[in-house]
Design a protein around this motif. Structure first.
Motif, PDB file in Angstrom:
ATOM      1  N   VAL A 130       0.847  -1.200   0.000  1.00  0.00           N
ATOM      2  CA  VAL A 130       0.000   0.000   0.000  1.00  0.00           C
ATOM      3  C   VAL A 130       0.880   1.246   0.000  1.00  0.00           C
ATOM      4  CG1 VAL A 130      -1.711   1.336   1.289  1.00  0.00           C
ATOM      5  CG2 VAL A 130      -1.915  -1.151   1.144  1.00  0.00           C
ATOM      6  N   VAL A 131       1.885   1.270   0.855  1.00  0.00           N
ATOM      7  CA  VAL A 131       2.783   2.426   0.917  1.00  0.00           C
ATOM      8  C   VAL A 131       3.462   2.626  -0.436  1.00  0.00           C
ATOM      9  CG1 VAL A 131       4.880   3.357   1.996  1.00  0.00           C
ATOM     10  CG2 VAL A 131       3.134   2.266   3.408  1.00  0.00           C
ATOM     11  N   GLY A 132       3.925   1.525  -1.056  1.00  0.00           N
ATOM     12  CA  GLY A 132       4.552   1.613  -2.366  1.00  0.00           C
ATOM     13  C   GLY A 132       3.610   2.139  -3.431  1.00  0.00           C
ATOM     14  N   ALA A 133       2.338   1.742  -3.361  1.00  0.00           N
ATOM     15  CA  ALA A 133       1.354   2.212  -4.337  1.00  0.00           C
ATOM     16  C   ALA A 133       1.055   3.703  -4.168  1.00  0.00           C
ATOM     17  CB  ALA A 133       0.064   1.401  -4.220  1.00  0.00           C
ATOM     18  N   LEU A 134       1.189   4.192  -2.938  1.00  0.00           N
ATOM     19  CA  LEU A 134       0.967   5.622  -2.697  1.00  0.00           C
ATOM     20  C   LEU A 134       2.100   6.451  -3.289  1.00  0.00           C
ATOM     21  CD1 LEU A 134      -0.336   5.410   0.965  1.00  0.00           C
ATOM     22  CD2 LEU A 134      -1.637   6.250  -1.007  1.00  0.00           C
ATOM     23  N   ASP A 137       7.829   8.211  -1.670  1.00  0.00           N
ATOM     24  CA  ASP A 137       8.153   9.116  -0.560  1.00  0.00           C
ATOM     25  C   ASP A 137       7.146   9.031   0.591  1.00  0.00           C
ATOM     26  OD1 ASP A 137       6.158  10.251  -2.102  1.00  0.00           O
ATOM     27  OD2 ASP A 137       6.861  12.289  -1.820  1.00  0.00           O
ATOM     28  N   TRP A 138       6.376   7.934   0.646  1.00  0.00           N
ATOM     29  CA  TRP A 138       5.432   7.711   1.738  1.00  0.00           C
ATOM     30  C   TRP A 138       6.054   6.776   2.765  1.00  0.00           C
ATOM     31  CZ3 TRP A 138       0.042   9.045   2.255  1.00  0.00           C
ATOM     32  CH2 TRP A 138      -0.399   9.941   1.270  1.00  0.00           C
ATOM     33  N   SER A 139       5.656   6.939   4.025  1.00  0.00           N
ATOM     34  CA  SER A 139       6.131   6.054   5.088  1.00  0.00           C
ATOM     35  C   SER A 139       4.950   5.693   5.977  1.00  0.00           C
ATOM     36  CB  SER A 139       7.229   6.727   5.903  1.00  0.00           C
ATOM     37  OG  SER A 139       6.726   7.904   6.501  1.00  0.00           O
ATOM     38  N   ALA A 140       5.148   4.643   6.806  1.00  0.00           N
ATOM     39  CA  ALA A 140       4.071   4.168   7.670  1.00  0.00           C
ATOM     40  C   ALA A 140       4.586   3.926   9.075  1.00  0.00           C
ATOM     41  CB  ALA A 140       3.474   2.876   7.110  1.00  0.00           C
ATOM     42  N   VAL A 141       3.693   4.100  10.045  1.00  0.00           N
ATOM     43  CA  VAL A 141       3.983   3.798  11.440  1.00  0.00           C
ATOM     44  C   VAL A 141       2.737   3.151  12.035  1.00  0.00           C
ATOM     45  CG1 VAL A 141       3.256   6.079  12.278  1.00  0.00           C
ATOM     46  CG2 VAL A 141       4.875   4.729  13.605  1.00  0.00           C
ATOM     47  N   ASP A 142       2.938   2.183  12.931  1.00  0.00           N
ATOM     48  CA  ASP A 142       1.825   1.501  13.595  1.00  0.00           C
ATOM     49  C   ASP A 142       1.654   2.020  15.014  1.00  0.00           C
ATOM     50  OD1 ASP A 142       2.068  -1.898  12.313  1.00  0.00           O
ATOM     51  OD2 ASP A 142       0.829  -0.233  11.689  1.00  0.00           O
ATOM     52  N   LEU A 143       0.400   2.190  15.424  1.00  0.00           N
ATOM     53  CA  LEU A 143       0.057   2.508  16.808  1.00  0.00           C
ATOM     54  C   LEU A 143      -0.964   1.486  17.273  1.00  0.00           C
ATOM     55  CD1 LEU A 143      -0.550   6.373  16.620  1.00  0.00           C
ATOM     56  CD2 LEU A 143       1.416   5.222  17.625  1.00  0.00           C
ATOM     57  N   LYS A 144      -0.786   0.952  18.466  1.00  0.00           N
ATOM     58  CA  LYS A 144      -1.775   0.051  19.046  1.00  0.00           C
ATOM     59  C   LYS A 144      -2.534   0.827  20.106  1.00  0.00           C
ATOM     60  CE  LYS A 144       0.837  -4.111  18.175  1.00  0.00           C
ATOM     61  NZ  LYS A 144       1.542  -5.250  18.767  1.00  0.00           N
ATOM     62  N   THR A 145      -3.859   0.843  19.971  1.00  0.00           N
ATOM     63  CA  THR A 145      -4.704   1.612  20.873  1.00  0.00           C
ATOM     64  C   THR A 145      -5.886   0.775  21.316  1.00  0.00           C
ATOM     65  OG1 THR A 145      -6.252   2.493  19.257  1.00  0.00           O
ATOM     66  CG2 THR A 145      -4.151   3.663  19.477  1.00  0.00           C
ATOM     67  N   ARG A 146      -6.670   1.315  22.197  1.00  0.00           N
ATOM     68  CA  ARG A 146      -7.908   0.659  22.614  1.00  0.00           C
ATOM     69  C   ARG A 146      -8.857   0.508  21.434  1.00  0.00           C
ATOM     70  NH1 ARG A 146     -11.675   3.173  27.257  1.00  0.00           N
ATOM     71  NH2 ARG A 146     -11.573   4.961  25.896  1.00  0.00           N
ATOM     72  N   GLY A 148      -7.975  -0.319  18.428  1.00  0.00           N
ATOM     73  CA  GLY A 148      -7.411  -1.207  17.424  1.00  0.00           C
ATOM     74  C   GLY A 148      -5.998  -0.808  17.032  1.00  0.00           C
ATOM     75  N   ARG A 149      -5.511  -1.483  16.004  1.00  0.00           N
ATOM     76  CA  ARG A 149      -4.190  -1.185  15.450  1.00  0.00           C
ATOM     77  C   ARG A 149      -4.364  -0.165  14.327  1.00  0.00           C
ATOM     78  NH1 ARG A 149      -2.038  -6.272  13.732  1.00  0.00           N
ATOM     79  NH2 ARG A 149      -1.178  -6.394  15.799  1.00  0.00           N
ATOM     80  N   TRP A 150      -3.697   0.978  14.432  1.00  0.00           N
ATOM     81  CA  TRP A 150      -3.766   2.040  13.447  1.00  0.00           C
ATOM     82  C   TRP A 150      -2.453   2.087  12.676  1.00  0.00           C
ATOM     83  CZ3 TRP A 150      -7.608   6.193  13.450  1.00  0.00           C
ATOM     84  CH2 TRP A 150      -8.651   5.958  14.359  1.00  0.00           C
ATOM     85  N   THR A 151      -2.521   1.953  11.367  1.00  0.00           N
ATOM     86  CA  THR A 151      -1.346   2.144  10.515  1.00  0.00           C
ATOM     87  C   THR A 151      -1.504   3.514   9.869  1.00  0.00           C
ATOM     88  OG1 THR A 151      -1.153  -0.225  10.124  1.00  0.00           O
ATOM     89  CG2 THR A 151       0.013   1.249   8.610  1.00  0.00           C
ATOM     90  N   LEU A 152      -0.622   4.431  10.238  1.00  0.00           N
ATOM     91  CA  LEU A 152      -0.685   5.800   9.731  1.00  0.00           C
ATOM     92  C   LEU A 152       0.352   5.961   8.631  1.00  0.00           C
ATOM     93  CD1 LEU A 152      -0.896   7.733  13.114  1.00  0.00           C
ATOM     94  CD2 LEU A 152      -2.742   6.741  11.758  1.00  0.00           C
ATOM     95  N   MET A 153      -0.108   6.383   7.461  1.00  0.00           N
ATOM     96  CA  MET A 153       0.773   6.583   6.307  1.00  0.00           C
ATOM     97  C   MET A 153       0.765   8.053   5.937  1.00  0.00           C
ATOM     98  SD  MET A 153      -0.336   3.235   4.208  1.00  0.00           S
ATOM     99  CE  MET A 153      -1.492   2.435   5.308  1.00  0.00           C
ATOM    100  N   ARG A 154       1.966   8.559   5.722  1.00  0.00           N
ATOM    101  CA  ARG A 154       2.106   9.994   5.429  1.00  0.00           C
ATOM    102  C   ARG A 154       3.181  10.178   4.370  1.00  0.00           C
ATOM    103  NH1 ARG A 154       1.807  11.675  10.241  1.00  0.00           N
ATOM    104  NH2 ARG A 154      -0.108  12.835  10.108  1.00  0.00           N
TER     105      ARG A 154
END
Length: 156
Positions: A130-134, A137-146, A148-154
């Motif tokens: 997904v990051v490659g298709a964007l 120059d895009w990157s991703a980071v994961d956050l685990k929260t109450r 769920g798991r959020w993958t943030l791509m910017r």
């Protein structure tokens, strides 16, 4: 300050800051794609001043709790959203349409893909694709929260 269950290092304000890249002035508009009955809309409306929900199903949109924001019946492949107008695009267990995400996000915007069950592998397992298709120059980071798991791509 709320602490996310089981993950004391990830407070609600940390998730909010990550979604707007640490700049509260960027919290103006968000679109929740394939929103169904607006499972995340209440949470997103605590972060963003405007949340627009989009789903192809008129019935699911009608079943969403009232008063959470505006909703639009549309396909996520062709969002009826002004180009460059969104600070964030958020979706639960969706495979995004990269060209459409790039079109609606403003510079510095974030794509957040959410997997509601932290203990299970994400439904969308191939985040690097997904990051490659964007774009490269895009990157991703994961956050685990109450919530769920959020993958943030910017971009950048």
């Amino acid at each position: 300050m709320r602490v996310l269950v089981g993950h004391a290092d990830y407070r609600f304000d940390a998730l909010a800051a990550a979604l707007v890249d640490g700049d509260p002035s960027r919290a103006d508009a968000c679109v929740e794609i394939v929103s169904g009955t607006s499972q995340l809309t209440g949470l997103l409306s605590e972060i963003f001043r405007q949340v627009v929900t989009v789903d192809v199903s008129r019935q699911l949109l009608a079943d969403a709790p009232p008063g959470l924001g505006s909703s639009i019946q549309a396909d996520a492949a062709t969002l009826p959203i002004v180009t460059g107008s969104m600070a964030a695009v958020v979706g639960i267990n969706v495979v995004p349409h990269p060209a459409e995400i790039r079109r609606v996000l403003r510079p510095g915007g974030v794509l957040a893909l959410v997997s509601p069950r932290i203990a299970e592998p994400p439904m969308l397992r191939d985040i690097p694709t997904v990051v490659g298709a964007l774009g490269r120059d895009w990157s991703a980071v994961d956050l685990k929260t109450r919530w769920g798991r959020w993958t943030l791509m910017r971009q950048g």
